[in-house]
Every structure is written in structure tokens, then in C-alpha cells.
Design a protein around this motif. Sequence first.
Motif, mmCIF file in Angstrom:
data_model
loop_
_atom_site.group_PDB
_atom_site.id
_atom_site.type_symbol
_atom_site.label_atom_id
_atom_site.label_comp_id
_atom_site.label_asym_id
_atom_site.label_seq_id
_atom_site.Cartn_x
_atom_site.Cartn_y
_atom_site.Cartn_z
ATOM 1 N N LYS A 127 0.821 -1.211 0.000
ATOM 2 C CA LYS A 127 0.000 0.000 0.000
ATOM 3 C C LYS A 127 0.861 1.271 0.000
ATOM 4 C CE LYS A 127 -2.271 0.521 3.740
ATOM 5 N NZ LYS A 127 -1.572 1.603 4.469
ATOM 6 N N SER A 128 1.862 1.321 0.867
ATOM 7 C CA SER A 128 2.706 2.517 0.919
ATOM 8 C C SER A 128 3.443 2.707 -0.405
ATOM 9 C CB SER A 128 3.728 2.410 2.060
ATOM 10 O OG SER A 128 3.070 2.311 3.294
ATOM 11 N N ARG B 173 5.537 6.021 4.090
ATOM 12 C CA ARG B 173 6.715 5.203 4.378
ATOM 13 C C ARG B 173 6.504 3.764 3.920
ATOM 14 N NH1 ARG B 173 7.511 6.276 10.437
ATOM 15 N NH2 ARG B 173 5.838 7.758 10.025
ATOM 16 N N THR C 92 2.397 0.841 10.433
ATOM 17 C CA THR C 92 1.547 2.027 10.343
ATOM 18 C C THR C 92 0.204 1.777 11.008
ATOM 19 O OG1 THR C 92 2.474 2.128 8.142
ATOM 20 C CG2 THR C 92 0.921 3.847 8.725
HETATM 21 MG MG LIG Z 1 2.721 0.732 4.740
#
Ligand SMILES: [Mg+2]
Length: 203
Positions: free
Chosen positions: A38-39, A53, A61
Motif C-alpha cells: 500500500k505505501s 513510508r 503504520t
Molecule cells: Mg505501509
Amino acid sequence: MNHYFQQARFLQSATTRKTLPAERGLEIAFAGRSNAGKSSVINQVCSQKSLARTSKTPGRTQLINFFCLPDGDFLVDLPGYGYAKVPEPVKLEWQKFIESYLTQRNTLRGLVLVMDIRHPMTEYDQTMLRWAQGRALPVHILLNKADKLTRGASANVLLQVRKTLSGFGVVSVQTFSALSKNGLDECWDILDQWLGRDADRQG
Ligand SMILES: [Mg+2]
Ligand SMILES: Nc1nc2c(ncn2[C@@H]2O[C@H](COP(=O)(O)OP(=O)(O)O)[C@@H](O)[C@H]2O)c(=O)[nH]1
């Protein structure tokens, strides 16, 4: 790159409903199981190296992060599911927070659901799809890490996932790679459409 998303900037984090920013503009949320990428996806969408990040340690997260865009729109990074080290009661709290955000946030325009193409449609993913379906929220699924499979195998997963989606409302799906950027244009098209923007990109 897409010049609009390239201008995304971190705004603030929220950990509880009370700390959510006021509802204004339109929001696109990103969700996915921890480590699905996802990041990395958010960074590619925004053509920035470390806006969200990325981590080799899944599940770090646990905040809802808000990024603002120039015209008053927002990108929202939801916490990843499946972080093993978190105690069960904390997990449940988080689940409730995400559920209330997804089901009640008035400015939410669409949900990008990031899956690892090698492990698509987990129980968690299906829960998210049901929450979205409950309010007819459009969902776009990215089958990420497509670079890990052959073209044929990727196409096959895409077909299978598409078949299982018929019961889940307004959902589209594509293969994607945050590593090779394969599928980025198709993804930008959806996001632009959700925000009512004409495509605005170069290169
Ligand atoms: Mg992430
Ligand atoms: N091969 C490959 N690795 C990826 C891709 N996207 C993310 N990763 C890697 O997967 C790991 C988890 O990525 P991250 O973005 O932190 O996932 P998140 O936990 O869902 O935010 C990192 O080591 C990334 O470099 C991709 O499309 N292809």
C-alpha cells in the motif's frame, strides 16, 4: 507522472474518530493487508519516494494518514491489517475505527484496495468490500506485485478475482506493480475520474 497527485503533501495523522480532520473536499482512501504494498502504491501514485513510508516490517503504520492535494482533495492512508504483534483488543479497536471511517465518512469518494496478487481476496479484503458495498462506495482493486508472476499467471488471477466480484457492488480491478509502475496509468484514470478531473499528466 500525474501532476496533480505529485503535489500531495502530508497533512496530519489521526488515531481516533475525534482526531479526524473536518470533512471537506473529496477523499480517496487506500487500504490493504500489511505488506501488500500500500505505501509503495501511494508513493508511485504521487511520484514521490517516501510520502508514505514503506517498510520491510509489516504492520508498522497504525495511523490514518491524510495527504492534501491542491484543489482541496485528500488521499487517505488507512492502517494495514494483519499486524501480528498487536494484541487482539487493540486490533478490534482499530477494526472499529476503520469501519466507522469507511462507512460514515461523508467526503469519501472511493477506496483503493491493494492486494498482493499472490494472495488476493483475503477475508480482510472481503470485509472491506462489504463495508464499501454497504454504502455503494466505489472500490478499485490493485492486484499488486504483478511483477512476481508471469503475464499468463497474472491474467489468470485477474480473471478469477473478477469472477468473484460480481456480488460486491461497484468494483473494478486491475493488475499493478509498484516496482515496475505497470498499471499506473490505468490507476490514475480511476482516481482522476473519482475526483472529477481531466487527466493531467506528462511523461
Ligand atoms: Mg505501509
Ligand atoms: N516485487 C515487488 N515488491 C513490492 C511491490 N510493492 C511493494 N513491494 C515490496 O513489498 C514490501 C511491502 O511494501 P509496503 O509498501 O511497505 O507495504 P504496506 O505494508 O502494504 O504499506 C516492501 O519490501 C516493498 O518494497 C511490487 O509491486 N513488487
